[in-house]
Design a protein around this motif. Sequence first.
Motif, PDB file in Angstrom:
ATOM      1  N   PRO A 210       1.092  -0.990  -0.141  1.00  0.00           N
ATOM      2  CA  PRO A 210      -0.399   0.343   0.143  1.00  0.00           C
ATOM      3  C   PRO A 210       0.828   1.195   0.410  1.00  0.00           C
ATOM      4  O   PRO A 210       0.580   2.605  -0.618  1.00  0.00           O
ATOM      5  CB  PRO A 210      -0.918  -0.345   1.366  1.00  0.00           C
ATOM      6  CG  PRO A 210      -0.940  -1.486   1.607  1.00  0.00           C
ATOM      7  CD  PRO A 210       0.273  -2.477   0.943  1.00  0.00           C
ATOM      8  N   LEU A 474      -7.604  -1.393  -7.459  1.00  0.00           N
ATOM      9  CA  LEU A 474      -8.771  -0.027  -7.074  1.00  0.00           C
ATOM     10  C   LEU A 474      -8.886   1.138  -6.853  1.00  0.00           C
ATOM     11  O   LEU A 474      -8.979   2.510  -7.837  1.00  0.00           O
ATOM     12  CB  LEU A 474      -9.195  -0.350  -5.505  1.00  0.00           C
ATOM     13  CG  LEU A 474     -10.583  -0.193  -4.778  1.00  0.00           C
ATOM     14  CD1 LEU A 474     -11.890  -1.224  -6.245  1.00  0.00           C
ATOM     15  CD2 LEU A 474     -10.945  -1.134  -3.983  1.00  0.00           C
ATOM     16  N   LEU A 477      -8.540   2.124 -10.212  1.00  0.00           N
ATOM     17  CA  LEU A 477      -9.748   2.441 -11.000  1.00  0.00           C
ATOM     18  C   LEU A 477     -10.177   4.002 -11.441  1.00  0.00           C
ATOM     19  O   LEU A 477     -10.847   4.564 -12.302  1.00  0.00           O
ATOM     20  CB  LEU A 477     -10.728   2.382 -10.407  1.00  0.00           C
ATOM     21  CG  LEU A 477     -11.926   1.432 -10.645  1.00  0.00           C
ATOM     22  CD1 LEU A 477     -11.887   0.114 -11.938  1.00  0.00           C
ATOM     23  CD2 LEU A 477     -13.151   0.757 -10.297  1.00  0.00           C
ATOM     24  N   ASN A 478      -9.803   4.658 -10.614  1.00  0.00           N
ATOM     25  CA  ASN A 478      -9.251   5.925 -10.742  1.00  0.00           C
ATOM     26  C   ASN A 478      -8.916   6.857 -11.917  1.00  0.00           C
ATOM     27  O   ASN A 478      -9.503   7.608 -12.443  1.00  0.00           O
ATOM     28  CB  ASN A 478      -9.375   6.763  -9.257  1.00  0.00           C
ATOM     29  CG  ASN A 478      -9.288   8.201  -9.593  1.00  0.00           C
ATOM     30  OD1 ASN A 478     -10.023   8.837 -10.056  1.00  0.00           O
ATOM     31  ND2 ASN A 478      -8.520   9.189  -9.142  1.00  0.00           N
ATOM     32  N   LYS A 481     -11.198   6.093 -15.149  1.00  0.00           N
ATOM     33  CA  LYS A 481     -12.109   6.475 -15.420  1.00  0.00           C
ATOM     34  C   LYS A 481     -11.304   7.775 -16.446  1.00  0.00           C
ATOM     35  O   LYS A 481     -12.146   8.514 -16.831  1.00  0.00           O
ATOM     36  CB  LYS A 481     -12.721   7.170 -14.192  1.00  0.00           C
ATOM     37  CG  LYS A 481     -13.419   5.766 -13.851  1.00  0.00           C
ATOM     38  CD  LYS A 481     -14.369   6.173 -12.162  1.00  0.00           C
ATOM     39  CE  LYS A 481     -15.083   4.916 -11.950  1.00  0.00           C
ATOM     40  NZ  LYS A 481     -15.621   5.631 -10.768  1.00  0.00           N
ATOM     41  N   ARG A 605      -8.905   9.860  -2.874  1.00  0.00           N
ATOM     42  CA  ARG A 605      -9.342   9.408  -3.842  1.00  0.00           C
ATOM     43  C   ARG A 605      -9.694   7.632  -4.642  1.00  0.00           C
ATOM     44  O   ARG A 605     -10.426   7.972  -5.550  1.00  0.00           O
ATOM     45  CB  ARG A 605      -7.725   9.973  -4.347  1.00  0.00           C
ATOM     46  CG  ARG A 605      -7.445  10.782  -4.416  1.00  0.00           C
ATOM     47  CD  ARG A 605      -6.342  11.472  -5.449  1.00  0.00           C
ATOM     48  NE  ARG A 605      -5.179  11.030  -4.156  1.00  0.00           N
ATOM     49  CZ  ARG A 605      -4.317  10.797  -4.747  1.00  0.00           C
ATOM     50  NH1 ARG A 605      -4.039  10.397  -5.867  1.00  0.00           N
ATOM     51  NH2 ARG A 605      -2.980   9.947  -3.883  1.00  0.00           N
ATOM     52  N   THR A 606      -9.084   7.180  -3.916  1.00  0.00           N
ATOM     53  CA  THR A 606      -9.187   5.339  -4.396  1.00  0.00           C
ATOM     54  C   THR A 606     -10.952   5.544  -4.070  1.00  0.00           C
ATOM     55  O   THR A 606     -12.350   4.510  -4.777  1.00  0.00           O
ATOM     56  CB  THR A 606      -8.908   4.609  -3.775  1.00  0.00           C
ATOM     57  OG1 THR A 606      -7.440   4.865  -4.019  1.00  0.00           O
ATOM     58  CG2 THR A 606      -9.255   3.477  -4.203  1.00  0.00           C
ATOM     59  N   LEU A 607     -11.284   5.669  -2.520  1.00  0.00           N
ATOM     60  CA  LEU A 607     -12.984   5.720  -2.668  1.00  0.00           C
ATOM     61  C   LEU A 607     -13.774   7.022  -1.839  1.00  0.00           C
ATOM     62  O   LEU A 607     -13.728   7.222  -0.899  1.00  0.00           O
ATOM     63  CB  LEU A 607     -12.929   4.477  -1.064  1.00  0.00           C
ATOM     64  CG  LEU A 607     -12.174   3.284  -1.375  1.00  0.00           C
ATOM     65  CD1 LEU A 607     -12.300   2.681  -0.309  1.00  0.00           C
ATOM     66  CD2 LEU A 607     -13.134   1.966  -2.829  1.00  0.00           C
ATOM     67  N   PRO A 608     -13.901   7.331  -2.864  1.00  0.00           N
ATOM     68  CA  PRO A 608     -14.841   8.769  -2.885  1.00  0.00           C
ATOM     69  C   PRO A 608     -15.900   8.531  -1.936  1.00  0.00           C
ATOM     70  O   PRO A 608     -16.913   9.382  -0.773  1.00  0.00           O
ATOM     71  CB  PRO A 608     -15.198   9.051  -3.655  1.00  0.00           C
ATOM     72  CG  PRO A 608     -14.680   8.648  -5.308  1.00  0.00           C
ATOM     73  CD  PRO A 608     -13.995   6.742  -4.530  1.00  0.00           C
ATOM     74  N   GLY A 609     -16.614   7.384  -1.619  1.00  0.00           N
ATOM     75  CA  GLY A 609     -17.672   7.249  -1.023  1.00  0.00           C
ATOM     76  C   GLY A 609     -17.478   7.306   0.599  1.00  0.00           C
ATOM     77  O   GLY A 609     -18.211   6.546   1.184  1.00  0.00           O
ATOM     78  N   LEU A 610     -15.899   6.588   1.206  1.00  0.00           N
ATOM     79  CA  LEU A 610     -15.671   6.489   2.867  1.00  0.00           C
ATOM     80  C   LEU A 610     -16.041   7.390   3.442  1.00  0.00           C
ATOM     81  O   LEU A 610     -16.331   6.847   4.877  1.00  0.00           O
ATOM     82  CB  LEU A 610     -14.231   6.247   2.576  1.00  0.00           C
ATOM     83  CG  LEU A 610     -13.229   5.157   3.767  1.00  0.00           C
ATOM     84  CD1 LEU A 610     -14.145   4.202   3.501  1.00  0.00           C
ATOM     85  CD2 LEU A 610     -12.040   5.808   3.289  1.00  0.00           C
TER      86      LEU A 610
END
Lengths: 629, 40
Positions: A210, A474, A477-478, A481, A605-610
Motif C-alpha cells: 500500500p 481499485l 480505477l480512478n 475512469k 481518492r480511491t474510495l470517494p464514498g469512504l
Amino acid sequence: MTAVAIVFFQILACLGFGAALLHVLKIDTDMGPGEYWTLAFATGIGVLGWLLFPLGILGLLGWGPLSALLAAGAVAAVLLRRPGTILSPPRFDAVGRGLLALLVVILAFDLMEGIAPSADADSLAYHFENPKRFVDAGRIFFIPLPLNGAVPMLVQMTYVPALALGGETALTLWAMVSGWAAGAVLFILCRRHLDVNWSLAVTLIFLTTPAVIYGGGAGHVEARNTLFVMVAAWATVRSFETGRLNYVFLAGLGSGFFVGGKYLGLLFAAACGLVAIFRRRWLANGLVFSLAVLAAGFQWYAWNAWHTGDPVFPVLFQWFGNLDPALWTNSHDAFFKEILLKVENPLPRSPLWFVLFPFSATLGFGYTLDAGRVGFGPYGLLVLPFAAAGVWKFRHRLRQSPLLPYAAVALLFYGLWYIFGGSQRIRHLLPILPLFLICVSVAAERFARTTHYRWALICAFAMTLMLQTGAHGLFALNYAKYLAGGSDREAFLKRNVNGYAAVPWVNKNLPKSGRLFIQHRQLRYYLNMPSILGTFLQGEIELRPEATNVRKLHRQFSQAGVTYLLVVRNGDGAAAIYEPPLGMLKNADCLSLIKDFKLRTVHSRTLPGLISTLTTLEVLRLKPESCLE
Amino acid sequence: MDNKNLVAGFLWLWVVAGMAAYLYQFQGFVRPILQYLGIS
C-alpha cells in the motif's frame, strides 16, 4: 511523445552517470549483468540529483543547460556493457509466467497513474511544486518552510529536467519509472538468494505494498530512497566479501544520496556506517564511508545552514537559528515543534511500543497514522513464524550469512527512527522495506523449502498478492475512469484534489501581482499566482489565536503581500465562521467576500464514498488597514 | 498427531488468522468499495 522521449533521455542519462561512477570506482567489471544495469541506474539517479544542485545555484536550470546535462549522461552511457553479450534472461516456468503476467498488469495500473495529472496532496504541495518553482525561476532558491521547503531535495531535483524539458506528463512518468526502478533493483538483489519465481513474487509484494502504491508513482521521495538504501546495503555486503574500499565508498555514496534526499537519511547513514565499519579495518572503512556520505549528501545541509544557521532546519533552530524574525521566530519554532511532536508521534517512545509498533501499524490497533491505507500490508505478519523458524533452524550459519548486514542495517535504522524520527508514519520506513522483505522471504523460504510447510507459505504469498493487487486495481480505477472519460483534466482534478474547484476561477480572475492566502496546500501546484500557506508550517503570519491581535494579524498579512484569501467557511453549527484567528479580521470588517464555492471534500481518492462532506470555500479580499480605524 | 503436523497446523492457523486480523481494520471499507464498483 515529447514527454516519453524526455523520460527515455533521462533514463539513458541516469544509466550513463551510474555507469561512469561504477567505472571510476573500478567495480563495474566485478558485477553481474543484472546488478550492473539496475545499480547503475539507481546510482545514476543520485548523481543526477547531485549535479543539479550546483546547476541550480548557478541559475542554470534552463532548457539549454538541462539538455546539456542529460546529453552528458547519455554520452557516458557508452560505458555501459552491451546487454546482448552479457544478459541471459532467466527461464520462466508456468508459475513464473503467471507472475510475469501479474507484473504486466501492475505496471499497466502504474502507467495509467503515470499519464494522468498528479492528484497527490504532498506532491502538489511541495514534491512537484518546488521543482516547478525552480524551473520557473531558472534557479534554486531557499524556501523557508520546515518539512516542505527547507529540506534536502536531491530526489526532487531529479524532477527538474523531466518537468522543464518534457512538461507535466514527463514529470509524472519519471516518478513512475523511478518507482519501478526500486522493484527492479529488489528483484536483482533477491536473485542472489532466491530462485526466479520467489524473486518475482517478492518484487510483486513490494510493488503492490500500500505505501508503494500510494507514493511510488507520486512525488514522494521514500520509494526513490529505497534505491539508495539498496545500493548502500549491497555495496556493504560486497565490501565484506571482497575487502575492497571501493565498495565501502559506494556504500557511503548510497547512504549520502539518501542523506541528500531526506533528513532520515542521516539515521540511515549512521546505521549503515556502523555496519560497514564493523568488520576489519574499521578506521579506514569509517573514514572512506564518511567521506563518501559527506560528498554525496552535504549540499542541502550547507544550503540550510547558510540561510537559517541550522543545517537540519528547524531541528536545531533554538540553538543555531538566525533566520529573519519576520519569517520564523523562536516562539513560533517552539510552538511548531510542540504541535509536530503531538500530532506526528502519537505512540510513546518506550521499549514496549518499540516492539509493538510493527504489529500496531499492521493490524491497526493503538493510534497509528494512516498505517492501514498507506502501510506495509499483511506480508510481514503472515511470514513471521516461517522467517523466525528459518532463523532458528539455520542459526549456526547466521554469522556468515550475506543477509546479516541487510538485517543489521534495517534493524538499526528502525531503532534509530523509533527513537529520533520526527514522525511515526510507517511509510517513512519504506526505504528499508526491501531489505526487510529480502531477509524475511529468504529465511521463510529456506525453512519451508524442504518441508510440507511450503504450502502454508505459498498461501501467505498468494493471499497477500491477491489482496494487494486488488487494492492496486481499485486505486488504478480512478485513473482508468480518467482515461476512459476522454482525459478530462478539470473533471479529474475536481474529483481528486480538495478545493481544486476554486483554482480555475482564481487563475482567471485574481491578479497575479498579489498573493493568495490558502489553507489547502495541495492547490499550490495548480495556482498561477503566488500563495502562502495558512498553516503552522510558516511563521510569517502567526496563526495562534493567543499570539496575535487583529492589528498585528493585518500587519503580517500586508507585510507578506497577501491581497486575497481562499479559506474554508465553517458550517452553521461551528463556533466561528473561519478558523481562528481569521475570524478577527472578519469581525473587524477587513474581509470582503468575492466568490464562494460549494464543493465536496474527498478524504480518499480511491474510495470517494469512504468519508465525504460538503464544504464551502470562500475567496475573500483583504481590505486596507483603514478597516481597523 | 506428530510434531510436524502440529507445526503445520499452527502455521496454517497463523496465516489464515493473521490475514483475517489484518482485514478486520478495513471492515468499514466494504460498503464504499461495493458502491464504487457499482455492486451495492
